[in-house]
Design an enzyme around this catalytic site. Sequence first.
Site, PDB file in Angstrom:
ATOM      1  N   HIS A  14       0.243  -4.332   5.182  1.00  0.00           N
ATOM      2  CA  HIS A  14       0.011  -3.759   3.846  1.00  0.00           C
ATOM      3  C   HIS A  14       1.291  -3.834   3.028  1.00  0.00           C
ATOM      4  O   HIS A  14       2.389  -3.653   3.544  1.00  0.00           O
ATOM      5  CB  HIS A  14      -0.484  -2.316   3.938  1.00  0.00           C
ATOM      6  CG  HIS A  14       0.328  -1.441   4.846  1.00  0.00           C
ATOM      7  ND1 HIS A  14       0.165  -1.435   6.211  1.00  0.00           N
ATOM      8  CD2 HIS A  14       1.326  -0.563   4.591  1.00  0.00           C
ATOM      9  CE1 HIS A  14       1.015  -0.578   6.758  1.00  0.00           C
ATOM     10  NE2 HIS A  14       1.742  -0.043   5.793  1.00  0.00           N
TER      11      HIS A  14
ATOM     12  N   VAL B  19       0.727   2.189  10.238  1.00  0.00           N
ATOM     13  CA  VAL B  19      -0.620   1.608  10.252  1.00  0.00           C
ATOM     14  C   VAL B  19      -0.478   0.119  10.536  1.00  0.00           C
ATOM     15  O   VAL B  19       0.183  -0.609   9.775  1.00  0.00           O
ATOM     16  CB  VAL B  19      -1.349   1.840   8.913  1.00  0.00           C
ATOM     17  CG1 VAL B  19      -2.718   1.171   8.940  1.00  0.00           C
ATOM     18  CG2 VAL B  19      -1.497   3.333   8.623  1.00  0.00           C
TER      19      VAL B  19
ATOM     20  N   ARG C 162      -5.217   3.810  -3.452  1.00  0.00           N
ATOM     21  CA  ARG C 162      -4.066   4.708  -3.595  1.00  0.00           C
ATOM     22  C   ARG C 162      -3.677   5.297  -2.252  1.00  0.00           C
ATOM     23  O   ARG C 162      -4.536   5.644  -1.440  1.00  0.00           O
ATOM     24  CB  ARG C 162      -4.378   5.825  -4.609  1.00  0.00           C
ATOM     25  CG  ARG C 162      -4.613   5.250  -5.991  1.00  0.00           C
ATOM     26  CD  ARG C 162      -4.452   6.226  -7.124  1.00  0.00           C
ATOM     27  NE  ARG C 162      -4.901   5.565  -8.353  1.00  0.00           N
ATOM     28  CZ  ARG C 162      -4.121   4.794  -9.119  1.00  0.00           C
ATOM     29  NH1 ARG C 162      -2.845   4.614  -8.804  1.00  0.00           N
ATOM     30  NH2 ARG C 162      -4.604   4.198 -10.197  1.00  0.00           N
ATOM     31  N   ASP C 163      -2.361   5.399  -2.030  1.00  0.00           N
ATOM     32  CA  ASP C 163      -1.861   5.974  -0.785  1.00  0.00           C
ATOM     33  C   ASP C 163      -2.267   7.444  -0.705  1.00  0.00           C
ATOM     34  O   ASP C 163      -2.193   8.177  -1.678  1.00  0.00           O
ATOM     35  CB  ASP C 163      -0.336   5.830  -0.698  1.00  0.00           C
ATOM     36  CG  ASP C 163       0.182   6.008   0.717  1.00  0.00           C
ATOM     37  OD1 ASP C 163       0.621   5.016   1.310  1.00  0.00           O
ATOM     38  OD2 ASP C 163       0.131   7.146   1.229  1.00  0.00           O
TER      39      ASP C 163
ATOM     40  N   ASN D 215       6.613  -2.663   5.733  1.00  0.00           N
ATOM     41  CA  ASN D 215       7.282  -2.184   6.944  1.00  0.00           C
ATOM     42  C   ASN D 215       6.738  -2.933   8.157  1.00  0.00           C
ATOM     43  O   ASN D 215       5.537  -3.181   8.247  1.00  0.00           O
ATOM     44  CB  ASN D 215       7.041  -0.680   7.117  1.00  0.00           C
ATOM     45  CG  ASN D 215       7.702   0.139   6.013  1.00  0.00           C
ATOM     46  OD1 ASN D 215       8.826  -0.151   5.627  1.00  0.00           O
ATOM     47  ND2 ASN D 215       6.995   1.131   5.495  1.00  0.00           N
TER      48      ASN D 215
ATOM     49  N   HIS E  36       3.230  -2.022   0.053  1.00  0.00           N
ATOM     50  CA  HIS E  36       3.320  -0.801  -0.746  1.00  0.00           C
ATOM     51  C   HIS E  36       3.774  -1.187  -2.155  1.00  0.00           C
ATOM     52  O   HIS E  36       4.786  -1.885  -2.305  1.00  0.00           O
ATOM     53  CB  HIS E  36       4.391   0.151  -0.198  1.00  0.00           C
ATOM     54  CG  HIS E  36       4.111   0.731   1.161  1.00  0.00           C
ATOM     55  ND1 HIS E  36       3.699   2.029   1.338  1.00  0.00           N
ATOM     56  CD2 HIS E  36       4.220   0.204   2.401  1.00  0.00           C
ATOM     57  CE1 HIS E  36       3.577   2.286   2.639  1.00  0.00           C
ATOM     58  NE2 HIS E  36       3.886   1.193   3.309  1.00  0.00           N
TER      59      HIS E  36
HETATM   60  P1  AMP Z   1       3.486   2.354   6.797  1.00  0.00           P
HETATM   61  O1  AMP Z   1       4.308   3.549   7.163  1.00  0.00           O
HETATM   62  O2  AMP Z   1       4.230   1.276   6.084  1.00  0.00           O
HETATM   63  O3  AMP Z   1       2.683   1.828   7.976  1.00  0.00           O
HETATM   64  O4  AMP Z   1       2.463   2.885   5.714  1.00  0.00           O
HETATM   65  C1  AMP Z   1       1.222   3.442   6.006  1.00  0.00           C
HETATM   66  C2  AMP Z   1       0.778   4.166   4.764  1.00  0.00           C
HETATM   67  O5  AMP Z   1      -0.622   4.372   4.854  1.00  0.00           O
HETATM   68  C3  AMP Z   1       1.420   5.539   4.552  1.00  0.00           C
HETATM   69  O6  AMP Z   1       2.101   5.548   3.306  1.00  0.00           O
HETATM   70  C4  AMP Z   1       0.232   6.487   4.581  1.00  0.00           C
HETATM   71  O7  AMP Z   1       0.372   7.549   3.662  1.00  0.00           O
HETATM   72  C5  AMP Z   1      -0.922   5.579   4.216  1.00  0.00           C
HETATM   73  N1  AMP Z   1      -2.219   5.995   4.682  1.00  0.00           N
HETATM   74  C6  AMP Z   1      -2.558   6.388   5.940  1.00  0.00           C
HETATM   75  N2  AMP Z   1      -3.858   6.689   5.997  1.00  0.00           N
HETATM   76  C7  AMP Z   1      -4.363   6.484   4.754  1.00  0.00           C
HETATM   77  C8  AMP Z   1      -5.663   6.621   4.165  1.00  0.00           C
HETATM   78  N3  AMP Z   1      -6.711   7.035   4.882  1.00  0.00           N
HETATM   79  N4  AMP Z   1      -5.801   6.323   2.866  1.00  0.00           N
HETATM   80  C9  AMP Z   1      -4.747   5.912   2.132  1.00  0.00           C
HETATM   81  N5  AMP Z   1      -3.514   5.751   2.619  1.00  0.00           N
HETATM   82  C10 AMP Z   1      -3.323   6.040   3.914  1.00  0.00           C
END
Ligand code: AMP
Length: 114
Positions: free
Chosen positions: A100, A96, A29-30, A87, A102
């Site tokens: 990934h 990140v 989960r995010d 993204n 979403h």
């Molecule tokens: P993006 O902006 O597409 O790179 O998405 C990165 C996502 O990773 C964001 O929605 C963050 O909320 C999520 N995220 C970052 N760190 C963590 C974590 N430790 N556990 C779960 N989700 C995370």
Amino acid sequence: MTDCIFCKIITGDIPSTNVFRDEQVTAFRDLHPAAPTHIMIVPNKHIDSVNMLTNDDEQLIGHLFTTAKQLAAQEGIAEDGYRLIINTNANAGQTVFHIHLHLLGGAPMQHPMG
Ligand code: AMP
Ligand code: ZN
């Protein structure tokens, strides 16, 4: 990758709310959900972004999507609908750099573009 937050989640060095795991992918989960259901689906192998994909990754990326379909059903959002997002780099807001998918759902969403 030693400094990658998602690699650390996959190895268990950083805690997460795990929802699925197999030999190829992990889903959790995010941390900051943007919808009632917001799940990250990531390959267990580190890949920075879509820009770094090779032909050898095609089966793996397909598996991310079939996992998303399975999790959408499991979460009870398949019928009402959901959104899948990847993204890539700055203009898309990638934060990140471990590829990934979403999975977002559980409520109506605004128009996706821009
Ligand atoms: P993006 O902006 O597409 O790179 O998405 C990165 C996502 O990773 C964001 O929605 C963050 O909320 C999520 N995220 C970052 N760190 C963590 C974590 N430790 N556990 C779960 N989700 C995370
Ligand atoms: Zn990684």
